[in-house]
Design a protein around this motif. Structure first.
Motif, PDB file in Angstrom:
ATOM      1  N   VAL A 139       4.623   3.975 -10.198  1.00  0.00           N
ATOM      2  CA  VAL A 139       4.002   2.700  -9.875  1.00  0.00           C
ATOM      3  C   VAL A 139       2.538   2.948  -9.557  1.00  0.00           C
ATOM      4  CG1 VAL A 139       6.111   1.693  -8.925  1.00  0.00           C
ATOM      5  CG2 VAL A 139       4.525   2.881  -7.405  1.00  0.00           C
ATOM      6  N   VAL A 140       1.736   1.904  -9.702  1.00  0.00           N
ATOM      7  CA  VAL A 140       0.330   1.978  -9.318  1.00  0.00           C
ATOM      8  C   VAL A 140       0.168   1.162  -8.049  1.00  0.00           C
ATOM      9  CG1 VAL A 140      -2.024   1.377  -9.957  1.00  0.00           C
ATOM     10  CG2 VAL A 140      -0.476   2.358 -11.661  1.00  0.00           C
ATOM     11  N   VAL A 141      -0.510   1.733  -7.077  1.00  0.00           N
ATOM     12  CA  VAL A 141      -0.575   1.090  -5.769  1.00  0.00           C
ATOM     13  C   VAL A 141      -1.858   1.518  -5.053  1.00  0.00           C
ATOM     14  CG1 VAL A 141       0.810   2.957  -4.753  1.00  0.00           C
ATOM     15  CG2 VAL A 141       0.729   0.732  -3.608  1.00  0.00           C
ATOM     16  N   ALA A 142      -2.339   0.655  -4.165  1.00  0.00           N
ATOM     17  CA  ALA A 142      -3.536   0.982  -3.379  1.00  0.00           C
ATOM     18  C   ALA A 142      -3.145   1.861  -2.192  1.00  0.00           C
ATOM     19  CB  ALA A 142      -4.175  -0.306  -2.863  1.00  0.00           C
ATOM     20  N   VAL A 143      -4.006   2.764  -1.826  1.00  0.00           N
ATOM     21  CA  VAL A 143      -3.690   3.630  -0.690  1.00  0.00           C
ATOM     22  C   VAL A 143      -4.261   3.047   0.595  1.00  0.00           C
ATOM     23  CG1 VAL A 143      -3.617   5.723  -2.090  1.00  0.00           C
ATOM     24  CG2 VAL A 143      -5.710   5.125  -0.863  1.00  0.00           C
ATOM     25  N   ARG A 144      -3.592   3.386   1.678  1.00  0.00           N
ATOM     26  CA  ARG A 144      -4.066   3.037   3.019  1.00  0.00           C
ATOM     27  C   ARG A 144      -3.902   4.276   3.882  1.00  0.00           C
ATOM     28  NH1 ARG A 144      -2.328   0.850   8.215  1.00  0.00           N
ATOM     29  NH2 ARG A 144      -0.281   1.711   7.777  1.00  0.00           N
ATOM     30  N   GLY A 184      -7.886   1.584  -0.025  1.00  0.00           N
ATOM     31  CA  GLY A 184      -8.057   0.644  -1.127  1.00  0.00           C
ATOM     32  C   GLY A 184      -8.099   1.299  -2.500  1.00  0.00           C
ATOM     33  N   ASP A 185      -8.306   2.610  -2.571  1.00  0.00           N
ATOM     34  CA  ASP A 185      -8.287   3.282  -3.883  1.00  0.00           C
ATOM     35  C   ASP A 185      -6.915   3.114  -4.514  1.00  0.00           C
ATOM     36  OD1 ASP A 185     -10.835   4.118  -3.610  1.00  0.00           O
ATOM     37  OD2 ASP A 185     -10.378   6.227  -3.170  1.00  0.00           O
ATOM     38  N   THR A 201       0.853  -1.194   0.000  1.00  0.00           N
ATOM     39  CA  THR A 201       0.000   0.000   0.000  1.00  0.00           C
ATOM     40  C   THR A 201       0.882   1.234   0.000  1.00  0.00           C
ATOM     41  OG1 THR A 201      -0.066   0.043   2.422  1.00  0.00           O
ATOM     42  CG2 THR A 201      -1.900  -1.068   1.284  1.00  0.00           C
ATOM     43  N   LEU A 202       0.282   2.308  -0.438  1.00  0.00           N
ATOM     44  CA  LEU A 202       0.879   3.634  -0.259  1.00  0.00           C
ATOM     45  C   LEU A 202       0.187   4.230   0.948  1.00  0.00           C
ATOM     46  CD1 LEU A 202       2.715   5.930  -1.446  1.00  0.00           C
ATOM     47  CD2 LEU A 202       0.586   6.850  -2.395  1.00  0.00           C
TER      48      LEU A 202
END
Lengths: 282, 554, 550
Positions: free
Chosen positions: C482-487, C470-471, C454-455
């Motif tokens: 990079v593409v990553v989900a946020v927390r 989760g976005d 996560t980011l």
């Protein structure tokens, strides 16, 4: 130094020692279940009680500090009676099938758990399996508090579990009995490391036992150093058929005190995730 | 601490109640920087009082504010029977079916409740044995009613000392208390000074009235002499021994007297902070004591400069939450500290290491109530009452098969028969079968014991106990086997569960009693007495063994 | 420190000290068992201060959390030093007897008033004063740090800024007081001690010291270079310059662990020869010409490692290694024998005994003693010596012995990559409890704690960008994206992002990081790069590809 008498023999031990220490120094094998050197004594199991002159009730050897001129008896009929009853109480309410120490003491004191009627109340309940690493079988729990202490102030300070309820209904629980993955648990396994009855078990051991393949006689134990961070924790690798089946740490180790983190405890799989040996325990 | 919480969130109302509770309670008693867990019980009470139960969200928020892990706090909440962790009705009737009420028609009350559709549950002794069968309505919610004042109790005896004001003055009025001699003793105490007070208490030979009969003067001197600071005073008002209601009457009818007595004890032992731990089932007593403390404080009789003496004292009321074991002094410490009410091992003893690990004086309500008398008349004079081994008067809680159940004060040395006569004797047409002395942890005696003098020494000689002053009578119609089973059930329900002999032994005792396996009952009793951590387990077989010894039950 | 490359104290001392400062260390998660000792210290009454841009789980145990801006450590340390001096709390006697260059230090910290430092660090003056006073007044105090201090372009200066504080208060060289770097990997300490760094022979002996050179030349019957060699960063520079065309990589995965991954891959591909020795076919191994399968050193072979408290401990073989895997030492020795027949057939024990004969620090550590004593802390000069629990007792000895410990005048320098309008957010990296580095090892077990990469983002920034847990977002730096989900992490302050490189195959975080490195240690500035967040819609598939260079 403190001088006292145990079973008629004089003994001299350092100040601050417990009666248990003094007994051990005389070679007296005192039964204990809730005691562990690295944890604060809770003296809850009472299987270590001894007779102390001047004390109305028996006293717990594991917690009671020695005092000058104490006169202690460790094998009187009163002591034997209490120890036997405590063991019968446990054996009649708890599944001790994976608790070798408790069973050995039962034999020694002639405990007969069969004499408590046809259907005595027990702590029988379904096994809890809610994560990949731990199995919790509280039908085997004698409520010795060790796991709570190891999860709490004596080591890990995570406080994911506590004793809840009261009396015979007292049990080890997360808040509102939520599954471990919802709780504060960090899977250090230190609760399992201190459990004396197998109520808490690594999933690997539980699975092997279920399949009838767990065999301690065929296991080796090798001390080595954890491969992760630079703290240098000693790991004892329990190996069966060239596979690590359990990881513990020596309780007397100055770095770990017997406690590990999730990586040290469970992070070994990478050396045995081998495509070519599917049949090996994992 | 790095606390972790589930996703359950408190409602705005729950948060507001918890915040308000934390603002309200005294915050500095424990002096623990990392945790405020000593405020756990007041906070949980506030949630219980307002919502009727403690939701997962409320528990999480309380844990966050107190810096206590939620699992830990859940363990605390589930220890106490008056705190509920499942959604519950706002109004619950607690129906006592304990020994006094059992013989007085509790089963009819239960039957009536079962048909009523109201929320109710069975309860251990509610401390209202003088008006058995007893019930207690526990209300929650913002609209809950204040505790109702019950009819005044029957008070008897000759030449009343501890009970001289009970029922005669307005218990909420400081002026009336003073007009009836109140606070003369405190003034005298400040003239005497701490050492001479302790000397007079020593000379009075006062023994503790909570059941253990320890010399009060010795305990006070020991606390006073401890160099470690602070010292704490605790008034143990967690009166829960079945059959006992004396402390409730004192607290409800003469609350200022206890506040004054605590002030004297605190001054004599160097305590600047005191707790009075009142049984959760005594809401009226708690309200009246809180009122008395507030009024005393406003009048300069508590606070930073008590009566201009320079002495300081704050008294905090702590409410128990439904746990007999919290009357055990070390369990009581844990309860105040916000932990489960599990007893500690002794040694160390409370006078050295008690509440928060500090020297602590713990005394029962009735014991403390004697202090103003001792200070005013002198220890030697006090000791002239009663017998040489048992000085002063004693409160006895008469209940069961007696014409006038109530609270009676008599000098030590009166015989059991005389005491029963004072209460009108056994009702006409009935025959006395047995007397229970000292409560569930006490002893049954047969009618042949009526000639026994009520003193510590006579009781000891008869292998009996006066305990907490319970005198419960059973006539020939009483089902003694049922009574014994109820006593066994009481200990099974009230065992804290910490040590094996008591946690499992009390269950096995009840089972063996049901099976009439008396040899096993004896064996279990011996192990519980010898190997349990605290007095609860050590005495859980007392009454049953005494019945086997003294009564022809089977 | 002062000539000895290791932490000065033992873990046990953390339990018996008055003040513990954890600087740039989230030991609760990254050194959990070390933190057990800290917790025992807290229970025994120690105060804990945690200096970290994030309010980590370690910080949640602290009496004071100093949430500084990333890369402002020197400014903060200098301000603490200045405050100690201004309040007259320095240990004057110790400074006079045991240190040098004090006046230069005093002058250097003079500008770092609490107010001035607050502008650089973002830490309130009251908190800095509290820490300064608590640290200086404590009878014993411990200063511990980790990669939060060293993964910066000015790592060595930052460490020296911290050591200055210990010198100023005399918090070194005594039981319970010390300065301790917590090592990130199980044998970072031992690797350095064994000379696996360009400037040292085994036992911390200088490779440019003629006496040392002579000793090792005599022992090995070879002529040794007179100058130190390259560190990893130097090597990559040399590859870039075309001066290095062959690389032998043992037990490292630079293709994923180095900063600015796209650039690293390009350099590795440009090599003429790449040899990789590892227990797995790593990403680096996939690029190699020759791969030597090795055994897992901690459970499939014998040897020793050295921990952060300088404790040399034995590793033992518990498992038979799979296939043709051989011990590292066997592979190296065999390779060496192919080049020079005089090499003996090394065993771990033979190598160790050779080390003992050349390194006075290790001389007394026979295998028998290591077994019997359960490890020994260096220095251990002979077989009667128990090993040293703490270092530098000489600084307190009467009469004073040896060289004085020098203060270092060091200046604050911001991270190489400043924030600007195009890249307005600070990304910092680290570890999570259940995982480790590039995940090659820790990825092997199922952790109930692991929720994928996560980011981590502050609640304020989440609100600003309209993000919930989760976005998925694209994080872009000047080097890649990079593409990553946020927390959402309430422990983060606005403007600060956190992630790890535990899940490299999913989220190649080192595409983002900068390879600005410390000239003295060669460590890259993993802790600070400038990024921006891009919201969907975007092309998910572009996630791991290198972005256009700025």
């Amino acid at each position: 130094m403190v001088d006292l008498t145990i079973d008629g023999a004089p003994v001299r031990v350092p100040e601050g020692s417990t009666i248990l220490d003094a007994c051990t120094s005389l070679g007296i094998d005192t039964p204990t279940l809730c005691f562990l050197e690295s944890l604060t004594p809770v003296n809850a199991c009472r299987v270590c009680v001894v007779e102390l002159e001047s004390s109305r009730a028996l006293v717990p050897a594991c917690a009671r500090r020695v005092e000058p001129a104490m006169v202690v008896t460790t094998d009187s009929p009163r002591v034997r009676h209490s120890r036997k009853m405590v063991l019968e109480f446990l054996a009649s309410s708890v599944d001790l099938s994976t608790a070798p120490d408790a069973r050995r003491y039962c034999d020694r004191y002639g405990a007969d758990p069969g004499r408590y009627g046809a259907a005595p109340e027990t702590v029988a309940q379904p096994v809890k399996i809610d994560n990949a690493l731990y199995v919790r079988d509280y039908a085997k729990c004698i409520l010795c508090y060790k796991c709570v202490e190891a999860c709490g102030a004596d080591a890990q300070n995570t406080f994911a579990i506590a004793v809840a309820g009261r009396g015979f209904d007292a049990r080890i629980s997360t808040e509102y009995d939520v599954p471990l993955p919802d709780s504060a648990c960090v899977y250090c396994g230190n609760c399992i490391g201190v459990c004396p009855t197998g109520a808490l078990m690594f999933a690997s051991e539980h699975e092997l036992r279920r399949r009838g393949e767990w065999n301690e006689a065929r296991q080796t134990r090798t001390d080595t150093i954890c491969s992760y961070c630079g703290v240098g924790c000693t790991l004892t690798l329990h190996v069966q058929e060239n596979a690590i089946v359990k990881v513990t740490s020596p309780i007397e180790n100055s770095v770990t005190g017997g406690h590990l983190c999730v990586k040290g405890r469970f992070g070994f799989e990478y050396v045995q995730n081998r495509p070519d040996d599917e049949g090996a325990p994992s | 601490m790095d606390l972790h919480f589930t996703s359950a969130r408190a409602s705005a109302a729950e948060r507001a109640v918890i915040d308000a509770a934390l603002r309200q309670v005294q915050d500095d008693a424990g002096g623990r920087p990392r945790s405020r867990r000593h405020l756990a019980l007041p906070v949980l009470h506030a949630v219980q009082d307002n919502f009727g139960w403690i939701s997962a969200g409320a528990l999480n928020y309380a844990g966050e504010r107190l810096a206590v892990a939620p699992a830990d706090l859940y363990g605390v909440a589930t220890f106490y029977k008056l705190l509920r962790t499942t959604e519950s009705p706002l109004r619950i009737v607690h129906v006592c079916d304990d020994i006094a009420c059992l013989s007085a028609g509790a089963q009819q009350v239960v039957a009536a409740m079962e048909g009523s559709g109201a929320a109710w549950e069975r309860s251990p002794c509610l401390g209202q044995c003088d008006r058995a069968p007893a019930t207690l309505v526990v209300e929650a919610g913002a609209q809950r009613n204040p505790p109702a004042a019950a009819a005044p109790p029957v008070i008897g005896g000759s030449n009343l000392r501890l009970l001289r004001r009970a029922g005669k003055i307005d218990p909420e009025s400081l002026d009336e208390y003073r007009a009836h001699g109140g606070y003369a003793a405190l003034r005298a105490a400040f003239t005497l000074g701490p050492q001479r007070i302790a000397g007079e208490v020593d000379a009075s030979k006062l023994l503790g009235r909570g059941g253990a009969a320890f010399p009060t003067g010795r305990k006070m001197a020991a606390v006073a002499a401890e160099p470690s600071r602070p010292h704490y005073l605790i008034c143990n008002a967690d009166e829960s021994e079945p059959g006992t209601f004396k402390d409730r009457v004192l607290l409800e009818q003469d609350p200022f007297a206890i506040v004054e007595a605590m002030t004297i004890a605190a001054y004599a032992t160097g305590c600047e902070y005191a707790f009075i731990y009142i049984r959760g089932e005594y809401p009226l007593a708690a309200a009246r004591v809180a009122n008395a403390i507030a009024r005393a404080r406003a009048a300069g009789l508590l606070g930073d400069d008590v009566m201009g003496s320079g002495a300081r004292l704050e008294i905090e009321v702590r409410r128990g939450a439904g746990a007999y074991i919290c009357g055990e002094e070390t369990a009581l410490f844990n309860s105040i500290e916000g932990k489960r009410g599990e007893p500690r091992s002794k040694p160390p003893f409370p006078v050295q290491s008690g509440l928060f690990g500090k020297p602590t004086l713990v005394n029962n309500v009735e014991t403390l109530a004697n202090l103003p008398l001792i200070v005013l008349e002198g220890g030697a004079e006090f000791a002239r009452i009663g017998t040489p081994g048992s000085t002063g008067t004693r409160l006895f809680c008469l209940s069961g098969a007696v014409a006038k159940p109530g609270l009676y004060e008599v000098p030590h040395g009166v015989t059991l028969g005389e005491l029963i006569e004072l209460a009108g004797g056994v009702p006409r047409g009935r025959r006395l079968q047995a007397v229970l002395l000292g409560g569930a942890a006490g002893t049954f005696v047969a009618p042949d014991a009526l000639t026994m003098r009520l003193t510590f020494e006579d009781a000891r000689a008869a292998r009996a106990t006066l305990g907490s002053g319970v005198v419960m009578l059973f006539d020939e119609t009483a089902d003694m086997v049922a009574i014994l089973r109820r006593i066994a059930a009481f200990f099974r329900d009230e065992s804290c569960g910490q040590c094996v002999p008591c946690r499992i032994g009390t269950v096995r005792q009840a089972e063996a009693l049901r099976r009439r396996d008396f040899a096993l009952v004896d064996e279990i009793g011996r192990a519980m007495r010898d190997a349990s951590i605290c007095g609860l387990g050590q005495t859980a077989a007392n009454a049953i063994e005494s019945a086997r010894r003294n009564l022809n039950v089977w | 420190m002062f000539g000895a490359g290791g932490g000065t104290s033992s873990y046990e001392e953390l339990e018996h000290t008055g003040v513990i400062v954890l600087w740039g260390s989230n030991a609760r998660e990254t050194h959990p068992i070390f933190f057990h000792h800290v917790l025992r210290g807290i229970r025994n009454g120690a105060k804990l201060y945690v200096i970290d841009p994030r309010r980590t789980s370690s910080a949640q145990w602290a009496d004071g959390w100093l949430g500084l801006d990333v890369g402002s450590d020197i400014a903060l340390a200098n301000a603490i030093g200045r405050e100690i001096l201004a309040a007259g709390l320095e240990n004057r006697a110790f400074v006079d007897r045991a240190t040098s260059d004090f006046e230069a230090y005093r002058a250097a910290v003079q500008p770092y008033t609490l107010e001035h430092a607050e502008k650089i660090t973002g830490v309130g003056t009251a908190l800095v004063r509290e820490l300064a006073h608590a640290y200086a007044r404590a009878p014993r105090a411990q200063l511990c740090w980790t990669l939060g201090v060293t993964e910066h372009h000015n790592a060595v200066d930052s460490v020296r800024a911290l050591i200055n504080l210990a010198l100023l208060c005399g918090h070194v060289g005594r039981y319970g007081s010390g300065v301790n770097p917590l090592r990130g990997q199980n044998n970072v300490q031992g690797g350095g001690d064994m000379g696996a760094i360009p400037n040292k022979f085994p036992g911390g002996q200088d490779v440019e010291d003629p006496a040392c050179i002579a000793k090792f030349e005599r022992a090995w019957s070879v002529t040794l270079p007179r100058k130190r060699g390259w560190n990893l960063t130097d090597m990559f520079r040399a590859i870039e310059r075309g001066e290095l065309d062959t690389l032998y990589v043992a037990g490292e995965n630079p293709a994923q662990s180095e900063a600015d991954q796209a650039h690293t891959m390009q350099l590795l591909r440009s090599l003429k020869h790449l040899i990789v020795q590892d227990i797995f076919l790593t990403k680096t191994g996939e690029l190699a010409e020759v791969v030597f399968p090795a055994t897992a050193s901690w459970c499939e072979s014998e040897g020793s490692v050295t921990s952060s408290e300088r404790r040399v401990q034995r590793c033992r073989k518990a498992l038979d290694a799979p296939g043709d895997a051989r011990d590292d030492i066997a592979i190296i020795a065999e390779l060496a024998r192919r080049l020079d027949r005089r090499w003996p057939a090394y065993t771990p024990r033979l190598a160790w005994d050779e080390c003992r004969s050349l390194s006075p620090f290790h001389a007394g550590m026979s295998y028998e003693r290591l077994e019997r004593l359960g490890g020994i802390q260096w220095p251990c000069y002979d077989e009667e010596h128990p090993g040293e629990q703490f270092l530098h007792a000489r600084l307190w000895a009467e009469p004073f012995q040896g060289p004085r410990a020098p203060f270092a005048a060091v200046e604050h320098e911001p991270p190489v990559e400043a924030l600007d309008e195009r890249y307005p957010l600070r990304l910092t990296t680290g570890r999570r409890l259940d995982s480790f580095n590039t995940g090659v090892q820790s990825g092997g077990y199922t952790s109930p704690l692991r929720r994928g990469e996560t980011l981590d983002i502050s609640p304020q920034d989440a609100q600003r960008y309209g993000l919930v847990d989760g976005d998925r977002v694209r994080v872009r730096s000047r080097r890649g994206s990079v593409v990553v989900a946020v927390r959402i992490d309430p422990g983060l302050r606005a403007g600060l992002l956190f992630t790890t490189f535990h899940h490299n195959d999913d989220v190649a975080t080192n595409l983002l990081t900068i390879d600005a490195t410390d000239p003295q240690s060669g460590t890259a500035e993993f802790k600070a790069c400038a990024v921006r967040i891009e919201l969907p819609p975007f092309d998910e598939l572009g996630a791991t590809g290198p972005a256009a260079k700025q």
